[in-house]
Design a protein around this motif. Structure first.
Motif, PDB file in Angstrom:
ATOM      1  N   SER A 170      -8.310   0.320   7.345  1.00  0.00           N
ATOM      2  CA  SER A 170      -7.458   1.119   8.407  1.00  0.00           C
ATOM      3  C   SER A 170      -6.914   0.071   9.013  1.00  0.00           C
ATOM      4  N   SER A 171      -6.596  -1.126   8.779  1.00  0.00           N
ATOM      5  CA  SER A 171      -5.832  -2.057   9.729  1.00  0.00           C
ATOM      6  C   SER A 171      -4.248  -1.698   9.293  1.00  0.00           C
ATOM      7  N   GLY A 172      -3.599  -2.414   9.913  1.00  0.00           N
ATOM      8  CA  GLY A 172      -2.085  -2.618   9.462  1.00  0.00           C
ATOM      9  C   GLY A 172      -2.114  -2.876   8.077  1.00  0.00           C
ATOM     10  N   ILE A 173      -2.433  -3.834   7.842  1.00  0.00           N
ATOM     11  CA  ILE A 173      -2.380  -4.525   6.381  1.00  0.00           C
ATOM     12  C   ILE A 173      -2.960  -3.614   5.488  1.00  0.00           C
ATOM     13  N   GLY A 174      -4.109  -2.964   5.569  1.00  0.00           N
ATOM     14  CA  GLY A 174      -4.929  -2.100   5.005  1.00  0.00           C
ATOM     15  C   GLY A 174      -4.128  -0.843   4.460  1.00  0.00           C
ATOM     16  N   THR A 175      -3.601  -0.137   5.605  1.00  0.00           N
ATOM     17  CA  THR A 175      -2.980   1.081   5.446  1.00  0.00           C
ATOM     18  C   THR A 175      -1.777   0.967   4.762  1.00  0.00           C
ATOM     19  N   MET A 176      -1.052  -0.009   4.843  1.00  0.00           N
ATOM     20  CA  MET A 176       0.132  -0.487   3.996  1.00  0.00           C
ATOM     21  C   MET A 176      -0.360  -0.598   2.460  1.00  0.00           C
ATOM     22  N   PRO A 234      11.871 -22.653  -2.420  1.00  0.00           N
ATOM     23  CA  PRO A 234      10.441 -22.103  -3.333  1.00  0.00           C
ATOM     24  C   PRO A 234       9.575 -21.509  -2.488  1.00  0.00           C
ATOM     25  N   GLY A 235       9.219 -20.356  -2.814  1.00  0.00           N
ATOM     26  CA  GLY A 235       8.229 -19.617  -2.038  1.00  0.00           C
ATOM     27  C   GLY A 235       8.669 -19.140  -0.479  1.00  0.00           C
ATOM     28  N   GLY A 236       9.999 -19.265  -0.323  1.00  0.00           N
ATOM     29  CA  GLY A 236      10.873 -18.799   0.776  1.00  0.00           C
ATOM     30  C   GLY A 236      10.600 -17.216   1.522  1.00  0.00           C
ATOM     31  N   LYS A 237      10.442 -16.898   2.805  1.00  0.00           N
ATOM     32  CA  LYS A 237      10.379 -15.580   3.054  1.00  0.00           C
ATOM     33  C   LYS A 237      11.689 -14.967   2.795  1.00  0.00           C
ATOM     34  N   ASP A 238      12.949 -15.497   2.527  1.00  0.00           N
ATOM     35  CA  ASP A 238      14.223 -14.830   2.234  1.00  0.00           C
ATOM     36  C   ASP A 238      13.957 -14.230   0.905  1.00  0.00           C
ATOM     37  N   ALA A 239      13.317 -14.614  -0.062  1.00  0.00           N
ATOM     38  CA  ALA A 239      13.027 -13.848  -1.399  1.00  0.00           C
ATOM     39  C   ALA A 239      11.907 -12.681  -1.045  1.00  0.00           C
ATOM     40  N   ILE A 240      11.118 -13.017  -0.047  1.00  0.00           N
ATOM     41  CA  ILE A 240       9.943 -12.164  -0.092  1.00  0.00           C
ATOM     42  C   ILE A 240      10.851 -10.831   0.549  1.00  0.00           C
ATOM     43  N   VAL A 241      11.527 -11.003   1.671  1.00  0.00           N
ATOM     44  CA  VAL A 241      12.020 -10.023   2.521  1.00  0.00           C
ATOM     45  C   VAL A 241      13.114  -9.190   1.403  1.00  0.00           C
ATOM     46  N   ALA A 242      14.143  -9.839   0.630  1.00  0.00           N
ATOM     47  CA  ALA A 242      14.757  -9.374  -0.232  1.00  0.00           C
ATOM     48  C   ALA A 242      14.171  -8.419  -1.496  1.00  0.00           C
ATOM     49  N   ALA A 243      12.869  -8.763  -1.822  1.00  0.00           N
ATOM     50  CA  ALA A 243      12.110  -7.988  -2.615  1.00  0.00           C
ATOM     51  C   ALA A 243      11.478  -6.520  -1.958  1.00  0.00           C
ATOM     52  N   VAL A 244      11.366  -6.999  -0.794  1.00  0.00           N
ATOM     53  CA  VAL A 244      10.671  -5.738  -0.053  1.00  0.00           C
ATOM     54  C   VAL A 244      11.801  -4.835  -0.063  1.00  0.00           C
ATOM     55  N   ARG A 245      12.966  -5.017   0.706  1.00  0.00           N
ATOM     56  CA  ARG A 245      14.239  -4.053   0.761  1.00  0.00           C
ATOM     57  C   ARG A 245      14.461  -3.583  -0.555  1.00  0.00           C
ATOM     58  N   ALA A 246      14.347  -4.077  -1.672  1.00  0.00           N
ATOM     59  CA  ALA A 246      14.648  -3.556  -2.834  1.00  0.00           C
ATOM     60  C   ALA A 246      13.663  -2.801  -3.391  1.00  0.00           C
ATOM     61  N   GLU A 247      12.355  -3.277  -3.505  1.00  0.00           N
ATOM     62  CA  GLU A 247      11.162  -2.400  -4.060  1.00  0.00           C
ATOM     63  C   GLU A 247      10.454  -1.453  -3.007  1.00  0.00           C
ATOM     64  N   VAL A 248      10.428  -1.826  -1.776  1.00  0.00           N
ATOM     65  CA  VAL A 248       9.488  -0.791  -0.826  1.00  0.00           C
ATOM     66  C   VAL A 248      10.565  -0.067   0.034  1.00  0.00           C
ATOM     67  N   TRP A 249      11.516  -0.498   0.441  1.00  0.00           N
ATOM     68  CA  TRP A 249      12.324   0.224   1.541  1.00  0.00           C
ATOM     69  C   TRP A 249      12.809   1.642   0.940  1.00  0.00           C
ATOM     70  N   PRO A 250      13.188   1.768  -0.394  1.00  0.00           N
ATOM     71  CA  PRO A 250      13.541   3.113  -0.843  1.00  0.00           C
ATOM     72  C   PRO A 250      12.332   4.180  -0.502  1.00  0.00           C
ATOM     73  N   ASP A 251      11.118   3.760  -0.696  1.00  0.00           N
ATOM     74  CA  ASP A 251      10.109   4.721  -0.749  1.00  0.00           C
ATOM     75  C   ASP A 251       9.746   4.977   0.681  1.00  0.00           C
ATOM     76  N   VAL A 252      10.078   3.976   1.561  1.00  0.00           N
ATOM     77  CA  VAL A 252       9.776   3.993   3.253  1.00  0.00           C
ATOM     78  C   VAL A 252      10.745   5.194   3.662  1.00  0.00           C
ATOM     79  N   GLU A 253      11.959   5.208   3.126  1.00  0.00           N
ATOM     80  CA  GLU A 253      13.241   5.950   3.446  1.00  0.00           C
ATOM     81  C   GLU A 253      12.850   7.382   2.863  1.00  0.00           C
ATOM     82  N   ARG A 254      12.175   7.570   1.856  1.00  0.00           N
ATOM     83  CA  ARG A 254      11.959   8.910   1.206  1.00  0.00           C
ATOM     84  C   ARG A 254      10.591   9.348   2.002  1.00  0.00           C
ATOM     85  N   GLY A 255       9.937   8.708   2.580  1.00  0.00           N
ATOM     86  CA  GLY A 255       8.667   9.058   3.291  1.00  0.00           C
ATOM     87  C   GLY A 255       7.577   9.128   2.464  1.00  0.00           C
ATOM     88  N   VAL A 256       7.585   8.388   0.973  1.00  0.00           N
ATOM     89  CA  VAL A 256       6.389   8.146   0.347  1.00  0.00           C
ATOM     90  C   VAL A 256       5.557   7.186   1.030  1.00  0.00           C
TER      91      VAL A 256
END
Length: 330
Positions: A149-155, A272-294
């Motif tokens: 039920s935490s922020g991390i958990g719900t996501m 290596p292990g940088g935040k930029d790569a994580i943020v870019a992956a989230v934008r590509a892999e997660v953001w579309p489903d956030v925008e669709r409401g999934v």
């Protein structure tokens, strides 16, 4: 500008609301006029004096925010003054303005109100980098997340369900477990009265969990290893239950399992292990489903930044479901 200040290490009462110097956009950075920030447990640790910010980061609390770009630094491309964004931060979110590396910006997702978007950066980046990039959760596997039920958990529940995994979770009340089931969790365990090892084994025919995301650390280490399936992966991202415990390597070897521990805040911006790569992956892999409401941000309540102490008390007592947001005082 105004920001939440910390008079010294201590409880929520050390938090104030006062004047601090304005941030300036350095090379590769932008300044964001903050619409909202979110309270994370790391903020509570920093307030107590046990989790200092990384070298060069703002001393102001706050690991994520949403807002509007008001200044663009040298060398920044792809972002302009007036853009509505949310951002992963190393610090500085509990303020009216914050400087942030442009590589850590995400556009406000279509369909998500600007302040609400502050609930997204830290949880999406944490879950994606740990559950999917590191642990490699796959369709058909069983995923156990503690503190569902935490922020991390719900996501984590939402992203794992979206990926086709079977989700198990722990939480501390019937209301929280009900909410986790609404998000798609199939196996829910009240950690106050039930044994999660027993419940997960029972639900999986004795096999156990393929991936475990743990926020407790030492207190749960032995049981997390017990609940792992053959080839299982345990990822530790928190230390609410302490930092030191005994690890049974024989048990780990017998299961051909692995244990990893990671932190997001201290990672470099790039490389290596940088935040930029994580943020870019989230934008590509997660953001579309956030925008669709999934996938959606879960917000428990919103408070003005001048009431940050109240927000910290709520999170410390685990009275919330999802995120607690702080908005700059009018």
């Amino acid at each position: 500008m105004r920001a939440v200040t910390v008079s010294g290490p201590g409880g929520p009462e050390v938090l104030g609301w006062g004047e601090v110097p304005d941030p300036v956009a350095g090379p590769g950075e932008v300044v964001v006029d903050v619409a909202a920030t979110a309270v994370n447990r790391a903020d509570l640790l920093q307030r107590a004096g046990s989790y200092p910010p990384p070298k060069g980061a703002s001393e102001v609390l706050g690991l994520e925010c949403s807002g509007i770009v008001s200044e663009v630094g040298e060398g920044v491309t792809g972002w302009s003054v007036g853009d509505e964004v949310c951002a992963l931060l190393a610090g500085g979110g509990y303020a009216e303005r914050v400087a942030v590396p442009a590589a850590q910006l995400l556009p406000r997702p279509a369909g998500v109100e600007l302040a609400t978007a502050a609930a997204l950066p830290e949880v999406t980046c944490t879950v994606w980098s740990n559950v999917f990039q590191l642990a490699g959760l796959r369709r058909g596997e069983t995923f156990l997340v503690h503190g569902g039920s935490s922020g991390i958990g719900t996501m984590a529940i939402q992203l794992a369900v979206r990926a086709g995994a079977r989700v198990a979770t722990t939480a501390g009340s019937a209301a929280k477990l009900d909410f986790c089931r609404e998000l798609g969790a199939e196996v829910t365990v009240d950690y106050e009265t039930e044994d999660f090892v027993e419940r997960v084994r029972e639900a999986t025919g004795g096999a156990g969990a393929d991936v475990v995301l743990d926020n407790m650390g030492a207190r749960y280490l032995a049981r997390n290893v017990d609940v792992l399936a053959v080839g299982g992966r345990l990822v530790v991202i928190g230390m609410q239950g302490g930092t030191k415990a005994e690890l049974d390597l024989g048990r780990l070897l017998a299961k051909r399992a692995s244990v990893a521990a990671t932190a997001l805040r201290s990672r470099p911006v790039t490389g290596p292990g940088g935040k930029d790569a994580i943020v870019a992956a989230v934008r590509a892999e997660v953001w579309p489903d956030v925008e669709r409401g999934v996938v959606r941000p879960v917000v428990d309540r919103r408070l003005p930044m001048s009431r940050a102490a109240e927000a910290h008390r709520v999170v410390e007592a685990s009275e919330h479901i999802g995120k607690v947001l702080l908005l700059p005082d009018a």
